[in-house]
Design a protein around this motif. Structure first.
Motif, PDB file in Angstrom:
ATOM      1  N   CYS A 246      33.850 -57.430  54.989  1.00 13.96           N
ATOM      2  CA  CYS A 246      33.982 -58.068  53.680  1.00 13.96           C
ATOM      3  C   CYS A 246      32.762 -58.962  53.474  1.00 13.96           C
ATOM      4  CB  CYS A 246      35.255 -58.900  53.614  1.00 13.96           C
ATOM      5  SG  CYS A 246      35.451 -59.807  52.068  1.00 13.96           S
ATOM      6  N   TYR A 247      32.017 -58.692  52.422  1.00 21.96           N
ATOM      7  CA  TYR A 247      30.849 -59.495  52.080  1.00 21.96           C
ATOM      8  C   TYR A 247      31.237 -60.481  50.989  1.00 21.96           C
ATOM      9  CZ  TYR A 247      26.197 -60.701  50.355  1.00 21.96           C
ATOM     10  OH  TYR A 247      25.074 -61.379  49.960  1.00 21.96           O
ATOM     11  N   LEU A 248      31.200 -61.752  51.321  1.00 24.93           N
ATOM     12  CA  LEU A 248      31.437 -62.808  50.350  1.00 24.93           C
ATOM     13  C   LEU A 248      30.094 -63.012  49.641  1.00 24.93           C
ATOM     14  CD1 LEU A 248      33.239 -66.173  51.083  1.00 24.93           C
ATOM     15  CD2 LEU A 248      31.249 -66.010  49.592  1.00 24.93           C
ATOM     16  N   GLN A 249      29.976 -62.476  48.440  1.00 28.02           N
ATOM     17  CA  GLN A 249      28.658 -62.403  47.806  1.00 28.02           C
ATOM     18  C   GLN A 249      28.281 -63.676  47.063  1.00 28.02           C
ATOM     19  OE1 GLN A 249      27.940 -59.006  45.233  1.00 28.02           O
ATOM     20  NE2 GLN A 249      25.766 -59.201  45.622  1.00 28.02           N
ATOM     21  N   ASP A 250      29.187 -64.254  46.312  1.00 31.59           N
ATOM     22  CA  ASP A 250      28.862 -65.416  45.480  1.00 31.59           C
ATOM     23  C   ASP A 250      30.003 -66.419  45.558  1.00 31.59           C
ATOM     24  OD1 ASP A 250      26.671 -63.811  44.266  1.00 31.59           O
ATOM     25  OD2 ASP A 250      28.298 -62.804  43.189  1.00 31.59           O
ATOM     26  N   LEU A 251      29.649 -67.690  45.678  1.00 34.24           N
ATOM     27  CA  LEU A 251      30.641 -68.769  45.697  1.00 34.24           C
ATOM     28  C   LEU A 251      30.070 -69.926  44.896  1.00 34.24           C
ATOM     29  CD1 LEU A 251      33.245 -70.122  46.902  1.00 34.24           C
ATOM     30  CD2 LEU A 251      31.780 -70.880  48.772  1.00 34.24           C
ATOM     31  N   PHE A 252      30.848 -70.406  43.924  1.00 32.39           N
ATOM     32  CA  PHE A 252      30.373 -71.527  43.102  1.00 32.39           C
ATOM     33  C   PHE A 252      31.564 -72.363  42.654  1.00 32.39           C
ATOM     34  CE2 PHE A 252      29.046 -73.597  39.154  1.00 32.39           C
ATOM     35  CZ  PHE A 252      27.864 -74.189  39.564  1.00 32.39           C
ATOM     36  N   VAL A 253      31.377 -73.676  42.749  1.00 35.03           N
ATOM     37  CA  VAL A 253      32.376 -74.635  42.259  1.00 35.03           C
ATOM     38  C   VAL A 253      31.708 -75.523  41.226  1.00 35.03           C
ATOM     39  CG1 VAL A 253      33.871 -76.576  42.898  1.00 35.03           C
ATOM     40  CG2 VAL A 253      33.714 -74.568  44.393  1.00 35.03           C
ATOM     41  N   ASP A 254      32.384 -75.721  40.111  1.00 32.90           N
ATOM     42  CA  ASP A 254      31.895 -76.609  39.059  1.00 32.90           C
ATOM     43  C   ASP A 254      31.575 -77.970  39.678  1.00 32.90           C
ATOM     44  OD1 ASP A 254      31.736 -78.484  36.942  1.00 32.90           O
ATOM     45  OD2 ASP A 254      33.220 -77.413  35.751  1.00 32.90           O
TER      46      ASP A 254
ATOM     47  N   ASP B 242      44.358 -78.084  38.281  1.00 30.60           N
ATOM     48  CA  ASP B 242      45.195 -78.458  37.139  1.00 30.60           C
ATOM     49  C   ASP B 242      45.119 -77.416  36.021  1.00 30.60           C
ATOM     50  OD1 ASP B 242      46.087 -80.690  38.430  1.00 30.60           O
ATOM     51  OD2 ASP B 242      44.716 -82.066  37.430  1.00 30.60           O
ATOM     52  N   GLY B 243      45.121 -76.134  36.418  1.00 27.20           N
ATOM     53  CA  GLY B 243      45.144 -75.034  35.459  1.00 27.20           C
ATOM     54  C   GLY B 243      43.792 -74.617  34.924  1.00 27.20           C
ATOM     55  N   ARG B 244      42.731 -75.337  35.243  1.00 30.65           N
ATOM     56  CA  ARG B 244      41.390 -75.028  34.732  1.00 30.65           C
ATOM     57  C   ARG B 244      40.595 -74.281  35.795  1.00 30.65           C
ATOM     58  NH1 ARG B 244      36.511 -77.666  35.232  1.00 30.65           N
ATOM     59  NH2 ARG B 244      35.024 -77.202  33.580  1.00 30.65           N
ATOM     60  N   LEU B 245      39.985 -73.160  35.413  1.00 27.10           N
ATOM     61  CA  LEU B 245      39.142 -72.409  36.340  1.00 27.10           C
ATOM     62  C   LEU B 245      37.932 -73.265  36.688  1.00 27.10           C
ATOM     63  CD1 LEU B 245      38.572 -69.813  37.912  1.00 27.10           C
ATOM     64  CD2 LEU B 245      37.476 -68.896  35.850  1.00 27.10           C
ATOM     65  N   SER B 246      37.848 -73.670  37.953  1.00 25.07           N
ATOM     66  CA  SER B 246      36.829 -74.628  38.384  1.00 25.07           C
ATOM     67  C   SER B 246      35.951 -74.110  39.511  1.00 25.07           C
ATOM     68  CB  SER B 246      37.506 -75.927  38.831  1.00 25.07           C
ATOM     69  OG  SER B 246      38.230 -76.495  37.762  1.00 25.07           O
ATOM     70  N   GLY B 247      36.252 -72.934  40.031  1.00 22.76           N
ATOM     71  CA  GLY B 247      35.443 -72.347  41.092  1.00 22.76           C
ATOM     72  C   GLY B 247      35.694 -70.852  41.150  1.00 22.76           C
ATOM     73  N   ILE B 248      34.693 -70.118  41.611  1.00 22.41           N
ATOM     74  CA  ILE B 248      34.809 -68.659  41.720  1.00 22.41           C
ATOM     75  C   ILE B 248      34.226 -68.186  43.043  1.00 22.41           C
ATOM     76  CG2 ILE B 248      34.833 -68.108  39.252  1.00 22.41           C
ATOM     77  CD1 ILE B 248      31.761 -67.535  39.500  1.00 22.41           C
ATOM     78  N   VAL B 249      34.750 -67.073  43.504  1.00 23.30           N
ATOM     79  CA  VAL B 249      34.173 -66.368  44.641  1.00 23.30           C
ATOM     80  C   VAL B 249      34.251 -64.874  44.338  1.00 23.30           C
ATOM     81  CG1 VAL B 249      36.335 -66.237  46.004  1.00 23.30           C
ATOM     82  CG2 VAL B 249      34.117 -66.189  47.163  1.00 23.30           C
ATOM     83  N   HIS B 250      33.154 -64.177  44.626  1.00 19.65           N
ATOM     84  CA  HIS B 250      33.077 -62.728  44.481  1.00 19.65           C
ATOM     85  C   HIS B 250      32.965 -62.137  45.879  1.00 19.65           C
ATOM     86  CE1 HIS B 250      30.721 -63.851  40.599  1.00 19.65           C
ATOM     87  NE2 HIS B 250      32.016 -63.973  40.406  1.00 19.65           N
ATOM     88  N   TYR B 251      33.704 -61.076  46.131  1.00 14.76           N
ATOM     89  CA  TYR B 251      33.609 -60.442  47.445  1.00 14.76           C
ATOM     90  C   TYR B 251      33.707 -58.937  47.315  1.00 14.76           C
ATOM     91  CZ  TYR B 251      38.759 -60.212  47.439  1.00 14.76           C
ATOM     92  OH  TYR B 251      40.066 -59.956  47.131  1.00 14.76           O
ATOM     93  N   ILE B 252      33.139 -58.261  48.303  1.00 12.52           N
ATOM     94  CA  ILE B 252      33.056 -56.804  48.305  1.00 12.52           C
ATOM     95  C   ILE B 252      33.554 -56.293  49.656  1.00 12.52           C
ATOM     96  CG2 ILE B 252      31.501 -54.813  48.143  1.00 12.52           C
ATOM     97  CD1 ILE B 252      29.572 -56.726  46.587  1.00 12.52           C
TER      98      ILE B 252
END
Length: 149
Positions: free
Chosen positions: A82-90, A60-70
């Motif tokens: 591709c290394y999926l380094q970090d994954l987090f969901v509120d 609903d328009g709010r940043l609620s999760g992130i993923v970092h990849y290299i």
């Protein structure tokens, strides 16, 4: 309540929304980093010369999760990996499928880049995440060794 979900790159002007999610990830793993490490990481995400990226899950328009990849080269594949380094969901947004959506988005980015594999690590005690990971990827059974320098 149904939420509109969007996965896209996190914009340079969204650091204030990214930072609490990044801190939540670090807290989960009981990691402490100097603020300048996060500054460098943020700058790399937005430097076109860097192979490091950040995607966000917006509920609903709010940043609620992130993923970092290299994206990186590999001796085992001409297309690299591709290394999926970090994954987090509120925690307030868990159960909406954001983690899976972020992983699938990294798969898509990997396919676009022509890599031969997407891979990641998690702690063996991370049972909740591992339940998802076991559904979307294969556990290769490797053990990580490391030495801080």
């Amino acid at each position: 309540m149904w939420k509109q979900i969007e996965i896209r790159a996190v914009g340079r002007d969204e650091r204030a929304q990214w930072q609490p999610l990044w801190q939540g990830y670090l807290d989960f793993y009981q990691a402490k980093l100097p603020p300048e490490n996060s500054d460098v990481t943020w700058a790399r995400f937005h430097d076109p010369a860097e192979p490091m990226f950040v995607l966000g899950a917006y509920a609903d328009g709010r940043l609620s999760g992130i993923v970092h990849y290299i994206l990186h080269r590999s001796t085992w594949s001409p297309g690299g990996y591709c290394y999926l380094q970090d994954l987090f969901v509120d925690p307030a947004a868990r159960g909406l499928g954001l983690g899976r959506a972020l992983i699938e988005a990294v798969y898509a980015k990997g396919r676009e880049a022509g890599v031969g594999r997407v891979y990641w690590l998690t702690h063996e005690s991370n049972a909740t995440a591992r339940a998802l990971y076991d559904r979307v990827a294969d556990n290769a059974g490797f053990i990580q060794y490391r030495k801080s320098l």
